[in-house]
Every structure is written in structure tokens, then in C-alpha cells.
Design a protein around this motif. Sequence first.
Motif, PDB file in Angstrom:
ATOM      1  N   ILE A  47       0.845  -1.199   0.000  1.00 17.87           N
ATOM      2  CA  ILE A  47       0.000   0.000   0.000  1.00 17.87           C
ATOM      3  C   ILE A  47       0.874   1.241   0.000  1.00 17.87           C
ATOM      4  N   ARG A  48       1.919   1.262   0.830  1.00 19.18           N
ATOM      5  CA  ARG A  48       2.814   2.427   0.840  1.00 19.18           C
ATOM      6  C   ARG A  48       3.464   2.621  -0.519  1.00 19.18           C
ATOM      7  N   ARG A  49       3.868   1.524  -1.140  1.00 21.25           N
ATOM      8  CA  ARG A  49       4.568   1.612  -2.430  1.00 21.25           C
ATOM      9  C   ARG A  49       3.678   2.179  -3.531  1.00 21.25           C
ATOM     10  N   PHE A  50       2.402   1.797  -3.527  1.00 18.87           N
ATOM     11  CA  PHE A  50       1.499   2.182  -4.603  1.00 18.87           C
ATOM     12  C   PHE A  50       0.433   3.191  -4.177  1.00 18.87           C
ATOM     13  N   ALA A  51       0.563   3.789  -3.006  1.00 21.56           N
ATOM     14  CA  ALA A  51      -0.496   4.641  -2.451  1.00 21.56           C
ATOM     15  C   ALA A  51      -0.948   5.740  -3.417  1.00 21.56           C
ATOM     16  N   ARG A  52      -0.022   6.430  -4.025  1.00 18.02           N
ATOM     17  CA  ARG A  52      -0.392   7.533  -4.920  1.00 18.02           C
ATOM     18  C   ARG A  52      -1.257   7.027  -6.081  1.00 18.02           C
ATOM     19  N   ASP A  53      -0.837   5.936  -6.697  1.00 15.67           N
ATOM     20  CA  ASP A  53      -1.595   5.383  -7.823  1.00 15.67           C
ATOM     21  C   ASP A  53      -2.934   4.816  -7.368  1.00 15.67           C
ATOM     22  N   LEU A  54      -2.949   4.175  -6.207  1.00 10.51           N
ATOM     23  CA  LEU A  54      -4.199   3.624  -5.690  1.00 10.51           C
ATOM     24  C   LEU A  54      -5.222   4.734  -5.443  1.00 10.51           C
ATOM     25  N   LYS A  55      -4.775   5.804  -4.825  1.00 12.25           N
ATOM     26  CA  LYS A  55      -5.679   6.917  -4.538  1.00 12.25           C
ATOM     27  C   LYS A  55      -6.173   7.582  -5.821  1.00 12.25           C
ATOM     28  N   ARG A  56      -5.290   7.669  -6.797  1.00 12.75           N
ATOM     29  CA  ARG A  56      -5.618   8.328  -8.054  1.00 12.75           C
ATOM     30  C   ARG A  56      -6.618   7.529  -8.888  1.00 12.75           C
ATOM     31  N   SER A  57      -6.735   6.231  -8.644  1.00  7.11           N
ATOM     32  CA  SER A  57      -7.589   5.385  -9.478  1.00  7.11           C
ATOM     33  C   SER A  57      -9.055   5.785  -9.416  1.00  7.11           C
ATOM     34  N   VAL A 115     -11.361   4.377  -7.704  1.00  8.00           N
ATOM     35  CA  VAL A 115     -12.224   3.253  -7.330  1.00  8.00           C
ATOM     36  C   VAL A 115     -11.699   2.528  -6.098  1.00  8.00           C
ATOM     37  N   ILE A 116     -10.632   3.029  -5.508  1.00  7.57           N
ATOM     38  CA  ILE A 116     -10.005   2.364  -4.376  1.00  7.57           C
ATOM     39  C   ILE A 116     -10.036   3.266  -3.159  1.00  7.57           C
ATOM     40  N   ARG A 117     -10.401   2.659  -2.043  1.00  3.95           N
ATOM     41  CA  ARG A 117     -10.392   3.374  -0.756  1.00  3.95           C
ATOM     42  C   ARG A 117      -9.329   2.733   0.113  1.00  3.95           C
ATOM     43  N   ILE A 118      -8.418   3.562   0.630  1.00 10.17           N
ATOM     44  CA  ILE A 118      -7.393   3.106   1.558  1.00 10.17           C
ATOM     45  C   ILE A 118      -7.867   3.472   2.962  1.00 10.17           C
ATOM     46  N   VAL A 119      -7.881   2.491   3.848  1.00  8.05           N
ATOM     47  CA  VAL A 119      -8.265   2.716   5.237  1.00  8.05           C
ATOM     48  C   VAL A 119      -6.987   2.777   6.055  1.00  8.05           C
ATOM     49  N   PRO A 120      -6.705   3.918   6.689  1.00  2.00           N
ATOM     50  CA  PRO A 120      -5.480   4.030   7.489  1.00  2.00           C
ATOM     51  C   PRO A 120      -5.398   2.910   8.529  1.00  2.00           C
ATOM     52  N   GLY A 121      -4.214   2.311   8.614  1.00  5.44           N
ATOM     53  CA  GLY A 121      -3.983   1.254   9.579  1.00  5.44           C
ATOM     54  C   GLY A 121      -4.453  -0.118   9.153  1.00  5.44           C
ATOM     55  N   SER A 122      -4.933  -0.246   7.942  1.00  7.38           N
ATOM     56  CA  SER A 122      -5.416  -1.530   7.449  1.00  7.38           C
ATOM     57  C   SER A 122      -4.537  -2.027   6.310  1.00  7.38           C
ATOM     58  N   PRO A 123      -4.193  -3.320   6.306  1.00  9.11           N
ATOM     59  CA  PRO A 123      -3.454  -3.872   5.173  1.00  9.11           C
ATOM     60  C   PRO A 123      -4.377  -4.194   3.991  1.00  9.11           C
ATOM     61  N   TRP A 124      -5.658  -3.883   4.138  1.00 14.68           N
ATOM     62  CA  TRP A 124      -6.657  -4.121   3.096  1.00 14.68           C
ATOM     63  C   TRP A 124      -7.013  -2.803   2.416  1.00 14.68           C
ATOM     64  N   VAL A 125      -7.305  -2.863   1.123  1.00 13.38           N
ATOM     65  CA  VAL A 125      -7.903  -1.751   0.396  1.00 13.38           C
ATOM     66  C   VAL A 125      -9.269  -2.220  -0.089  1.00 13.38           C
ATOM     67  N   THR A 126     -10.155  -1.273  -0.324  1.00 16.63           N
ATOM     68  CA  THR A 126     -11.492  -1.610  -0.797  1.00 16.63           C
ATOM     69  C   THR A 126     -11.670  -1.055  -2.199  1.00 16.63           C
ATOM     70  N   LEU A 127     -12.141  -1.909  -3.084  1.00 17.52           N
ATOM     71  CA  LEU A 127     -12.403  -1.510  -4.465  1.00 17.52           C
ATOM     72  C   LEU A 127     -13.899  -1.503  -4.697  1.00 17.52           C
ATOM     73  N   LEU A 162      -4.168  -6.117  -9.183  1.00 16.45           N
ATOM     74  CA  LEU A 162      -3.800  -5.940  -7.779  1.00 16.45           C
ATOM     75  C   LEU A 162      -3.734  -7.265  -7.019  1.00 16.45           C
ATOM     76  N   VAL A 163      -4.496  -8.254  -7.437  1.00 13.97           N
ATOM     77  CA  VAL A 163      -4.370  -9.583  -6.834  1.00 13.97           C
ATOM     78  C   VAL A 163      -2.981 -10.138  -7.130  1.00 13.97           C
ATOM     79  N   SER A 164      -2.471  -9.900  -8.329  1.00 12.26           N
ATOM     80  CA  SER A 164      -1.104 -10.309  -8.653  1.00 12.26           C
ATOM     81  C   SER A 164      -0.103  -9.625  -7.732  1.00 12.26           C
ATOM     82  N   VAL A 165      -0.316  -8.340  -7.481  1.00  8.90           N
ATOM     83  CA  VAL A 165       0.547  -7.590  -6.558  1.00  8.90           C
ATOM     84  C   VAL A 165       0.442  -8.193  -5.159  1.00  8.90           C
ATOM     85  N   ALA A 166      -0.776  -8.524  -4.733  1.00 11.50           N
ATOM     86  CA  ALA A 166      -0.984  -9.104  -3.406  1.00 11.50           C
ATOM     87  C   ALA A 166      -0.276 -10.449  -3.278  1.00 11.50           C
ATOM     88  N   LEU A 167      -0.342 -11.258  -4.315  1.00 11.48           N
ATOM     89  CA  LEU A 167       0.348 -12.551  -4.286  1.00 11.48           C
ATOM     90  C   LEU A 167       1.856 -12.367  -4.176  1.00 11.48           C
TER      91      LEU A 167
END
Length: 132
Positions: A55-65, A67-79, A93-98
Motif C-alpha cells: 500500500i505504501r509503495r502504490f499509495a499515490r496510484d491507488l488513490k488516483r484510481s 475506485v479504491i479506498r485506503i483505510v489508514p492502519g489496514s493492510p486491506w484496500v477496498t475496491l 492488484l491480486v497479482s501484486v498481493a500474491l
Amino acid sequence: MTLASRACAQLATWPDLRQAVPSCGQGQAVVSAKGEIVHFHSDRDVDLRLTDRAIRRFARDLKRSGVIRIVPGSPWVTLRLDAASDVDLLLTLVSVALQAQQFPPDTVDRPLMGCNDQRGAGFVKVDRGALW
């Protein structure tokens, strides 16, 4: 077929992934040998465990998408799956998670306390480019 069911069906064909009951008890999960990766909570809402490091590595791109919500303190993102392109993003992103599961836990990684669905935070979407 909903976007979520289409994505779940596609992930079920991936080697080393299988469908399961999510630990939160709601919806359908996809798991690997190293644990839960995806929770499908509705026809549109999906939680994905990326790890804090990813999440830290891709935070900027995730936020810019948009369709993704980052919850502070969570290792999960919501799409939010609103279009076929959102399913493509989820699969990527599942590939990234794997890949993230292959690394030892980061010292910043928090204990897995459940997905974002258990945190009770809903979407408030203003427009495609806005953050929740």
C-alpha cells in the motif's frame, strides 16, 4: 453475471488460489496457501489484502484510481467495481498481493485484524476522480 462474480470466477481459475468462506463471515473469499487475499462482500464491493508495504509503495496510484479506498492502519484496500476496467484493476492488484505475500512481514505491517468490511466505513463517492 455481476462484475464481482465475474472477477471471482476468473480468480478461481488461477493456480494456487481457491474460494473459501471469508474470516469476516460475509460474502466469498479467495485465498492462497499464505492466507486470505480477496473478500467479495457484495456485487460491487471488494476488499483486497495488499499488505502495508505494498500500500505504501502504490499509495499515490491507488488513490488516483478513483475506485479504491485506503483505510489508514489496514493492510486491506477496498475496491468499488463499477466497470469492466475495475475488474481488470482488481486482477492486477491480486497479482501484486500474491507477490507481496512472498516477502517476510514488514516491521510496519500490522496484525491482520479483518478486512475493511468489518471496519464499517462505507463509500461516499462524489465522482470518478474523487477519493472516498
